[in-house]
Design a protein around this motif. Sequence first.
Motif, short mmCIF file in Angstrom:
data_model
loop_
_atom_site.label_atom_id
_atom_site.label_comp_id
_atom_site.label_asym_id
_atom_site.label_seq_id
_atom_site.Cartn_x
_atom_site.Cartn_y
_atom_site.Cartn_z
N THR A 54 0.80 -1.13 -0.12
CA THR A 54 -0.06 -0.16 -0.06
C THR A 54 1.00 1.22 0.03
O THR A 54 1.71 1.33 0.97
N LEU A 55 0.71 2.04 -0.86
CA LEU A 55 1.45 3.24 -1.18
C LEU A 55 0.52 4.59 -1.01
O LEU A 55 -0.43 4.43 -1.59
N THR A 56 1.06 5.64 -0.67
CA THR A 56 0.33 6.63 -0.32
C THR A 56 1.07 8.02 -1.23
O THR A 56 2.25 8.09 -1.42
N VAL A 57 0.13 8.63 -1.89
CA VAL A 57 0.46 9.65 -2.93
C VAL A 57 0.10 10.83 -2.16
O VAL A 57 -1.43 11.20 -2.21
N SER A 58 0.82 11.87 -2.03
CA SER A 58 0.60 13.28 -1.43
C SER A 58 1.25 14.27 -2.08
O SER A 58 2.63 14.17 -2.22
N ASP A 59 0.64 15.09 -2.87
CA ASP A 59 1.07 16.33 -3.56
C ASP A 59 2.12 15.81 -4.57
O ASP A 59 3.04 16.23 -4.86
N GLY A 60 1.61 14.39 -5.23
CA GLY A 60 2.46 13.84 -6.38
C GLY A 60 3.69 13.04 -5.78
O GLY A 60 4.25 12.37 -6.31
N ARG A 61 4.15 12.89 -4.43
CA ARG A 61 5.08 12.50 -3.60
C ARG A 61 4.68 10.90 -3.38
O ARG A 61 3.48 10.93 -2.61
N VAL A 69 10.99 4.52 0.36
CA VAL A 69 10.28 4.89 -0.73
C VAL A 69 10.71 6.32 -1.25
O VAL A 69 10.67 7.33 -0.28
N SER A 70 10.96 6.52 -2.51
CA SER A 70 11.15 7.69 -3.07
C SER A 70 10.77 7.76 -4.47
O SER A 70 10.97 6.76 -5.13
N GLY A 71 9.94 8.74 -4.71
CA GLY A 71 9.45 8.91 -6.13
C GLY A 71 8.02 9.78 -6.36
O GLY A 71 7.84 10.43 -5.21
N ARG A 72 7.88 10.05 -7.61
CA ARG A 72 6.90 11.00 -7.72
C ARG A 72 5.92 10.42 -8.89
O ARG A 72 6.34 9.75 -9.76
N ILE A 73 4.77 11.12 -8.90
CA ILE A 73 3.57 10.95 -10.00
C ILE A 73 3.45 12.34 -10.52
O ILE A 73 3.14 13.18 -9.75
#
Length: 119
Positions: A54-61, A69-73
């Motif tokens: 389960t990953l969380t994306v907040s402000d594209g991060r 984890v490090s990355g962007r959408i």
Amino acid sequence: MRLNRIGPAFFAFGLSVLATSAAAPAFAQQPYDGVWNVTIVTKAGSCEPTATSTLTVSDGRISASGANVSGRIGREGLVRVSINGAYANGQLSGNAGSGKWNGASAGIPCSGRWQASRQ
């Protein structure tokens, strides 16, 4: 045109751009923000055959508890992420997405595909 005539006009333009930028919200919600369930399938190598996360994306991060984890959408849904030494890229669209990943287990390369869905 002399440089001293351009300077004040350019400076005034710069101040107006900064003022407009400062008025925008610092953390605007991105189109892919939220909680995502990810299934990882190994196609080659000795990594686990399947895994879920389960990953969380907040402000594209991208982030996850208990994982490095490090990355962007990007706004267009382009995914680029590193999770515990493995690397993945792919594409999200709406509430789903997929892509490829590669990494290693005990120094032996492995790779596969991933699929994600937003909760």
